[in-house]
Motif scaffolding. Structure first.
Motif, PDB file in Angstrom:
ATOM      1  N   PHE A  69       0.251 -43.287 -32.505  1.00 18.08           N
ATOM      2  CA  PHE A  69       0.578 -43.282 -31.085  1.00 18.08           C
ATOM      3  C   PHE A  69       1.834 -42.450 -30.864  1.00 18.08           C
ATOM      4  O   PHE A  69       2.608 -42.227 -31.800  1.00 18.08           O
ATOM      5  N   ASP A  72       2.425 -37.663 -25.777  1.00 20.44           N
ATOM      6  CA  ASP A  72       1.266 -36.785 -25.937  1.00 20.44           C
ATOM      7  C   ASP A  72       1.013 -35.965 -24.678  1.00 20.44           C
ATOM      8  O   ASP A  72       1.588 -36.227 -23.615  1.00 20.44           O
ATOM      9  N   THR A  74      -1.671 -35.247 -22.475  1.00 23.99           N
ATOM     10  CA  THR A  74      -2.317 -35.588 -21.209  1.00 23.99           C
ATOM     11  C   THR A  74      -1.459 -36.460 -20.291  1.00 23.99           C
ATOM     12  O   THR A  74      -1.264 -36.121 -19.114  1.00 23.99           O
ATOM     13  N   PRO A  75      -0.913 -37.586 -20.780  1.00 26.03           N
ATOM     14  CA  PRO A  75      -0.039 -38.371 -19.884  1.00 26.03           C
ATOM     15  C   PRO A  75       1.179 -37.577 -19.421  1.00 26.03           C
ATOM     16  O   PRO A  75       1.605 -37.711 -18.266  1.00 26.03           O
ATOM     17  N   VAL A 255      -2.959 -42.788 -15.397  1.00 25.59           N
ATOM     18  CA  VAL A 255      -2.547 -42.649 -16.793  1.00 25.59           C
ATOM     19  C   VAL A 255      -3.240 -43.708 -17.659  1.00 25.59           C
ATOM     20  O   VAL A 255      -3.722 -43.405 -18.760  1.00 25.59           O
ATOM     21  N   VAL A 259      -5.420 -42.944 -20.899  1.00 25.93           N
ATOM     22  CA  VAL A 259      -4.963 -43.435 -22.206  1.00 25.93           C
ATOM     23  C   VAL A 259      -6.041 -44.305 -22.843  1.00 25.93           C
ATOM     24  O   VAL A 259      -6.354 -44.149 -24.035  1.00 25.93           O
ATOM     25  N   GLU A 262      -9.228 -41.942 -23.703  1.00 22.22           N
ATOM     26  CA  GLU A 262      -8.949 -40.953 -24.741  1.00 22.22           C
ATOM     27  C   GLU A 262      -8.651 -41.636 -26.074  1.00 22.22           C
ATOM     28  O   GLU A 262      -9.172 -41.239 -27.128  1.00 22.22           O
ATOM     29  N   THR A 263      -7.831 -42.677 -26.048  1.00 18.72           N
ATOM     30  CA  THR A 263      -7.458 -43.354 -27.294  1.00 18.72           C
ATOM     31  C   THR A 263      -8.649 -44.086 -27.900  1.00 18.72           C
ATOM     32  O   THR A 263      -8.905 -43.969 -29.109  1.00 18.72           O
ATOM     33  N   CYS A 287      -2.353 -50.282 -26.783  1.00 22.40           N
ATOM     34  CA  CYS A 287      -1.954 -49.192 -25.871  1.00 22.40           C
ATOM     35  C   CYS A 287      -0.997 -49.706 -24.804  1.00 22.40           C
ATOM     36  O   CYS A 287      -0.022 -49.025 -24.436  1.00 22.40           O
ATOM     37  N   ASN A 291       2.995 -48.525 -24.169  1.00 22.64           N
ATOM     38  CA  ASN A 291       3.507 -47.980 -22.908  1.00 22.64           C
ATOM     39  C   ASN A 291       4.617 -48.841 -22.320  1.00 22.64           C
ATOM     40  O   ASN A 291       5.553 -48.307 -21.717  1.00 22.64           O
ATOM     41  N   ASN A 303       0.453 -42.154 -25.635  1.00 25.71           N
ATOM     42  CA  ASN A 303      -0.987 -42.082 -25.795  1.00 25.71           C
ATOM     43  C   ASN A 303      -1.316 -41.947 -27.278  1.00 25.71           C
ATOM     44  O   ASN A 303      -0.451 -41.600 -28.085  1.00 25.71           O
TER      45      ASN A 303
END
Length: 507
Positions: A69, A72, A74-75, A255, A259, A262-263, A287, A291, A303
């Motif tokens: 983790f 990353d 995208t977020p 987000v 997350v 994708e994760t 996750c 966060n 992410n």
């Protein structure tokens, strides 16, 4: 609920690989995390802050033996777009109050998803869709990184924006930067093929530092990482009255969806490939924990990292001990050894990231699908293109829709065959697949290998009606594997019976 589930029944033989891989992950996370923190609108050092507590809290709950983790792409891009839409200046006080609040809401939304059992989304994603989705993300991040090899900033956006940025970067190539980056990439790829267990990434980083120290490559235009002040982060205290909560909660939801999708998709892909099981629902909780921890240190949302996980896989990490090691190493660096960070050449570090991401592009799956199932191959390509052209959010939606389309197409085109006899055999055989099989005179035998329902019953009707000849006396439907017939299909069978009866054919 289990804490540190991957460390249960830990074997001492795992320790060297977990520690070694964790050190590699920490080293490679320095440029990746700092770059993405800046994309999000934070000072670069916050990327390092996001590489300590968030990955520790993720490891606390994660059942994935190898997933890593962290900060990353995208977020960071979503948050960067949000502060631009708000009119905030990057690294301003407003941005630094707003961004951790988005991470906080993302964590809270993920907890909601955990209680709603949203992990069921994985059940509706087929392997071709998952492979195309992951490959699309990997290619997107590679395209983001390519300009950094040439001495330009990283790109952002989808494939059109990334392509334009690469073309623009070609006009301002720093040839020494490109030579260092391309040379490092060639060495990494060669080592991956001929010496897969050799820590070439660390050796290349060491050479990069030596080049900066002794040859002062920065004076020739090679970009080095920004210097970082030593020290651990202070805890972030949310100031709800100073932030637009509706906007922050909305971005947090966006987000959280990205997350989670994708994760979970990436984790599932790695677990299938490496033969271990996940508790998908608990991964949502992991996750969320990551966060919430990111918010606590003032960082942007975090992410699952495909590039760092791929590197972990390459160096043989066995458990979340890798994440614990990486977090510990990053904490030590922040407290005592930030000085060397300013000597790391960006193109060399970029080559390490690209080398890892090339493992994630599932070209081997595309080749298999092309040979075995063209329809699923096209679904793989469509899922990848969806991510490249429209981004992760729409890519997830396209992936789920494609999975449903594939399911519907399969149901509406069921396995079926007309059957006959083979000399000397008592069973019945597919007339199209067995050249010795012959039809029985005056009889049509038809095998239907799917439940009968409204979407496929017309296929059965059409097949049988097209096979009836003037001398046909009997039609036999072999429905041995049919477990269910819905109302529409039952009516259609009755109508077929009546139609054939009028023609003197017994069903």
């Amino acid at each position: 609920m289990r804490l540190f589930p991957t460390l249960r029944n830990y074997k001492l033989e795992y320790l060297p690989k977990d520690i070694f891989s964790g050190v590699i992950i920490a080293a490679v996370s320095i440029p990746i995390s700092m770059g993405y923190a800046q994309i999000a609108g934070l000072p670069a050092v916050y990327g390092l802050y996001g590489s300590v507590l968030p990955i520790l809290f993720f490891a606390l709950f994660s059942t994935s033996k190898q997933f890593v983790f962290g900060v990353d792409a995208t977020p960071a891009a979503i948050v960067g777009g949000a502060i631009a839409a708000h009119g905030f200046v990057s690294e301003s006080e407003q941005a630094m109050l707003y961004i951790p609040m988005v991470a906080l809401f993302a964590g809270l939304w993920l907890i909601v998803f955990y209680f709603l059992r949203a992990d069921k989304i994985i059940d509706f994603i087929s392997t071709p869709v998952m492979g195309g989705f992951i490959s699309g993300i990997a290619v997107t991040i590679i395209l983001m990184q390519v300009p950094k090899l040439m001495g330009s900033p990283a790109g952002r956006g989808e494939i059109l924006d990334l392509s334009k940025h690469i073309l623009h970067s070609l006009q301002y190539i720093n040839w020494l930067s490109l030579a260092m980056g391309a040379g490092a990439l060639v060495l990494l790829l060669a080592a991956k093929r001929y010496m897969p267990k050799f820590p070439m990434a660390i050796l290349i980083m060491a050479f990069g530092v030596l080049a900066a120290v002794f040859f002062h490559v920065e004076e020739k235009g090679v970009i080095l990482l920004s210097s970082v002040e030593p020290g651990l982060p202070e805890l972030f205290i949310p100031q709800f009255h100073r932030v637009d909560l509706t906007h922050a909660a909305g971005r947090g939801l966006m987000v959280a969806v990205v997350v989670m999708a994708e994760t979970l998709l990436a984790e599932n892909s790695f677990s299938v490939k490496n033969g271990y099981k996940l508790d998908i629902r608990q991964e949502i909780l992991a996750c969320a924990a990551g966060n919430l921890a990111a918010s606590a240190v003032g960082c942007c949302p975090v992410n699952g990292s495909i590039s760092r996980t791929s590197m972990n896989e390459q160096y043989g990490g066995k458990t979340q001990g890798v994440s614990i090691t990486a977090a510990a190493v990053m904490a030590v660096i922040l407290m005592t050894a930030t000085g060397f960070i300013g000597y790391l050449p960006v193109p060399v570090l970029t080559a390490i990231v690209i080398s890892a991401l090339l493992n994630v592009v599932e070209s081997h799956l595309a080749v298999r699908l092309f040979k075995v199932s063209r329809s699923e191959f096209y679904i793989f390509i469509a899922a990848g293109i969806g991510v490249l052209w429209l981004g992760t959010i729409y890519g997830v939606v396209i992936g789920i829709l494609l999975s449903f389309v594939a399911m519907i197409l399969k149901a509406t085109n069921p396995p079926r065959a007309f059957r006959g006899l083979v000399p000397g055999k008592s069973a019945y055989y597919d007339l199209d697949k067995n050249r010795f099989a012959y039809p029985i005179k005056n009889v049509v035998i038809y095998r239907f290998s799917e439940d009968m329902f409204f979407a496929n019953i017309k296929v059965l009707q059409s097949d049988i009606e097209s096979r009836i000849q003037d001398d046909t006396k009997v039609v036999v439907i072999d429905a041995e594997v049919v477990n269910n017939i819905d109302f529409t299909a039952a009516d259609a069978i009755e109508m077929l019976f009546q139609s054939l009866e009028k023609r003197g054919v017994r069903l």
